[in-house]
Design an enzyme around this catalytic site. Structure first.
Site, mmCIF file in Angstrom:
data_model
loop_
_atom_site.group_PDB
_atom_site.id
_atom_site.type_symbol
_atom_site.label_atom_id
_atom_site.label_comp_id
_atom_site.label_asym_id
_atom_site.label_seq_id
_atom_site.Cartn_x
_atom_site.Cartn_y
_atom_site.Cartn_z
ATOM 1 N N HIS A 329 36.798 44.464 36.784
ATOM 2 C CA HIS A 329 36.867 43.302 35.893
ATOM 3 C C HIS A 329 38.215 43.243 35.191
ATOM 4 C CE1 HIS A 329 35.330 40.472 32.709
ATOM 5 N NE2 HIS A 329 36.317 41.053 32.053
ATOM 6 N N GLU A 330 38.586 44.349 34.567
ATOM 7 C CA GLU A 330 39.822 44.340 33.781
ATOM 8 C C GLU A 330 41.052 44.156 34.658
ATOM 9 O OE1 GLU A 330 39.763 43.919 30.744
ATOM 10 O OE2 GLU A 330 37.684 44.412 30.356
ATOM 11 N N HIS A 333 41.778 40.661 35.660
ATOM 12 C CA HIS A 333 42.645 39.870 34.783
ATOM 13 C C HIS A 333 44.096 39.977 35.246
ATOM 14 C CE1 HIS A 333 39.736 38.577 31.841
ATOM 15 N NE2 HIS A 333 39.357 39.791 31.550
ATOM 16 N N GLU A 355 37.451 34.649 32.552
ATOM 17 C CA GLU A 355 36.459 35.717 32.436
ATOM 18 C C GLU A 355 35.503 35.721 33.631
ATOM 19 O OE1 GLU A 355 35.561 38.371 30.489
ATOM 20 O OE2 GLU A 355 37.600 38.176 29.742
ATOM 21 N N HIS A 419 33.758 34.731 26.965
ATOM 22 C CA HIS A 419 32.858 35.645 27.659
ATOM 23 C C HIS A 419 31.495 35.015 27.917
ATOM 24 C CE1 HIS A 419 35.861 38.376 25.859
ATOM 25 N NE2 HIS A 419 35.637 39.118 26.933
#
Length: 654
Positions: A329-330, A333, A355, A419
């Site tokens: 996920h991170e 980004h 997100e 989010h």
């Protein structure tokens, strides 16, 4: 021609998409070099400035170029300045057809810029206004910079961008960019460079895994651009690369500090491999460089974050937050901000899409890793147990289950936390991949107006979403937008590129967005084409036939004209030709396809030409995989209103 602004969003963006599909391409394509592609894009831009809402005072710079190796079509991203000022949300993509001719553009602006660049308030006043929205300990305010803010719906405005540096109350570092109206002093929005997921770790998740290190037994990955993993020793700055005497790392418990390092190193490797092997991207940054991963950040820090250059993981309440979907996920980004200039703006609907993309990539990395200890699913952060009761952070198959996320689009969904507005994109992606209703991963409910969706599978869904981001999203793409800049249009364009206009995949993208209440005016697929006469070749003319019977082309209708080839053994030529003569005002309304006997679609003309009248062109098409015999159709779709015409005549030479 469709002159309804609200309806243009999807159909306009479809223009030129199919040129990126192997089965839709001209024969023996000439694939340009990067420099040639850029030169062709610059020429197209100069000739079609209206398509990107060009204005006097604009200047453009190439950001990156994607060249479709199977067709030679190109997609060139640009950033924009106006009278020397950066334009936030002014980026765009020029799409060129094989051969270098202009096909279409993806652009966030709805009108050319015509604003004064003289501020009505001082830089000091802008800084004071910006400081009111910073939550935490503010360490530094950067010098305000005048910009043009075109990220929101409506007219662009002159604004100050103020960067505030500091630390939030939970120890997360913050680089908050605040946009302040340069005349009224009102705060228009803000976004943080540091992207994070909030959670509380309970355990280590990766189990026993293989990781790549250096011969000196340092936790440096020589296979993936020398990505390193280091120990912050519960500080926030100095980070020591893990080393080991025997290349056996950690113990699977927090008693050994290297255990968290193993999970982080493994997560970085699997994320790198996923994007390289599935999407052909050479690492997060696209240049083969590895990612630095820092573990044991801060004092019981219950977050993990991407800061634009590296990954950082806290220990939570005694357990590091290093689950693989969190890592994916991170670092997702990082993918977003390195594909799209500046990334998807981290506020409003664009922030929700940002997100959502990271949730998608985190879970697709988890599926790709195929770990028995943490098998793939559509829950977000289920292993870190942030709620303390075994529930995940978010549910992609039914976002509202977390009590805050949104399943369905509505006017105003961009006003909630990014989010939670991510739920709209998450559910649309789940529908696309797995379908609606009862699934192996949970029950996915449809929004009002939705119809049952049968998913196309993860392998196709992830390709469609990545393609949409890679060549069609801009920094201000939203779920629903005035103009061409919406996610529905981008994913339909991607599906057209990969699988064909009105393919099963295309229709599933339509259904997936309809399932979350995001609708639009798309290609009218699924209807019965208007009938037309069928013509067979005369004796001795195997593979060459003309149908000269006129077929009317009403607004928003798909019609066809057919020919039958019989007695012609073998496959068609790699240089087959389709000569088309269509009488129609505003040919930018039209999608013209050759439909083979087996149903394969070869798009010849796709919403190009704008207000030009009539199509009189011969197209060379590679039909070498198609048997000659059978019924061939020239299918013409009028995808807009107010202009009509007819199929005059067409000739197929196989």
């Amino acid at each position: 021609m469709n002159r309804s602004v609200a309806a243009v969003g999807t159909v306009v963006l479809i223009a030129g998409m199919a040129t990126g599909v192997a089965s839709l391409a001209n024969a023996t394509p000439s694939v340009p070099s990067q420099s040639t592609a850029i030169a062709q894009a610059n020429a197209a831009l100069a000739a079609h400035r209206d398509a990107i809402r060009g204005a006097d005072g604009d200047a453009y710079a190439v950001n990156r170029t994607v060249v479709d190796s199977n067709t030679g079509a190109t997609h060139t991203r640009y950033t924009r300045t106006y009278k020397g000022l950066d334009v936030l949300g002014g980026d765009f993509v020029v799409h060129n057809a094989p051969g270098g001719s202009f096909s279409s553009a993806t652009v966030g602006l709805t009108a050319p810029l015509r604003i004064s660049t003289t501020a009505g308030i001082t830089a000091e006043a802008a800084t004071s206004a910006a400081a009111t929205v910073f939550q935490g300990t503010l360490a530094k305010a950067g010098a305000p910079t005048l910009v043009v803010d075109a990220t929101a719906e409506g007219a662009a405005v002159l604004a100050y961008e103020v960067t505030l540096s500091g630390v939030k109350a939970d120890q997360t570092p913050s680089e908050l960019h605040v946009i302040v109206d340069a005349n009224s002093g009102a705060v228009r929005g803000s976004s943080d460079e540091v992207k994070q997921v909030t959670g509380t770790g309970k355990s280590l998740y990766s189990g026993t895994v293989s990781i790549d290190t250096t011969p000196s037994y340092s936790m440096v990955d020589p296979v993936r651009g020398n990505g390193t993993t280091c120990d912050l020793n519960n500080g926030t700055s100095t980070c020591t690369t893990f080393t080991d005497a025997d290349n056996t790392w950690g113990s699977g418990t927090t008693a050994d500090r290297a255990s968290a390092g193993v999970d982080a190193h493994y997560g970085a490797a699997k994320t790198f491999d996923y994007f390289k092997n599935v999407h052909g991207r050479n690492g997060i940054f696209g240049n083969g460089t590895g990612v630095k991963s820092r573990v044991h950040y801060g004092n019981n820090y219950v977050n993990a974050f991407w800061d634009g250059a590296q990954m950082t993981y806290g220990d939570g309440n005694g357990k590091p937050l290093v689950a693989i979907d969190v890592a994916g996920h991170e670092m997702g980004h990082g993918i977003t901000e390195n594909i799209i200039p500046g990334g998807l703006t981290y506020s409003g609907e664009s922030g929700g899409l940002n997100e959502s993309a990271s949730d998608i990539w985190g879970n697709m990395v988890e599926f790709y890793a195929a770990s028995a200890a943490d098998p793939g699913d559509y829950n977000v952060g289920e292993k870190i147990d942030i709620n303390g009761n075994g529930t995940p952070l978010r549910y992609m198959y039914d976002p509202k289950k977390d009590g805050a996320s949104k399943n369905c689009w509505y006017n105003g969904v961009g006003n909630v936390d990014v989010h939670y507005s991510s739920g709209v994109g998450n559910l649309a992606y789940f529908f696309l991949a797995e379908g609606s209703g009862n699934t192996a991963y949970g029950t996915a409910p449809l929004c009002a107006g939705g119809t049952t969706v049968t998913g196309v599978g993860r392998a196709k869904a992830e390709k469609i979403w990545y393609r949409a981001m890679d060549v069609y999203f801009t920094s201000s793409t939203k779920y629903v937008a005035t103009g061409t800049n919406d996610a529905r249009a981008a994913t339909l364009s991607a599906a057209t590129d990969l699988y064909g206009l009105c393919s099963a995949e295309y229709k599933t993208v339509q259904d997936a967005w309809k399932g979350v209440a995001v609708t639009g005016e798309d290609a009218p697929c699924g209807g019965t084409p208007t009938a037309s006469p069928t013509v067979s070749p005369t004796a001795g003319t195997c593979g060459a036939v003309t149908n000269g019977t006129d077929v009317a082309i009403p607004d928003n209708t798909t019609v066809s004209s057919s020919v039958v080839i019989a007695g012609c053994a073998g496959n068609a030529s790699a240089t087959s030709q389709v000569e088309v003569h269509i009488v129609h005002t505003y040919i930018g309304d039209l999608v013209v396809s050759l439909i083979a006997p087996d149903g394969s679609a070869y798009v010849l003309h796709n919403r190009a030409g704008g207000s030009t009248d009539n199509i009189n062109q011969t197209y060379t098409v590679n039909l070498s995989t198609e048997a000659r015999n059978g019924t061939w159709k020239l299918q013409v779709q009028d995808a807009a209103a107010l202009d009509t015409g007819k199929i005059d005549t067409w000739t197929l030479t196989l």
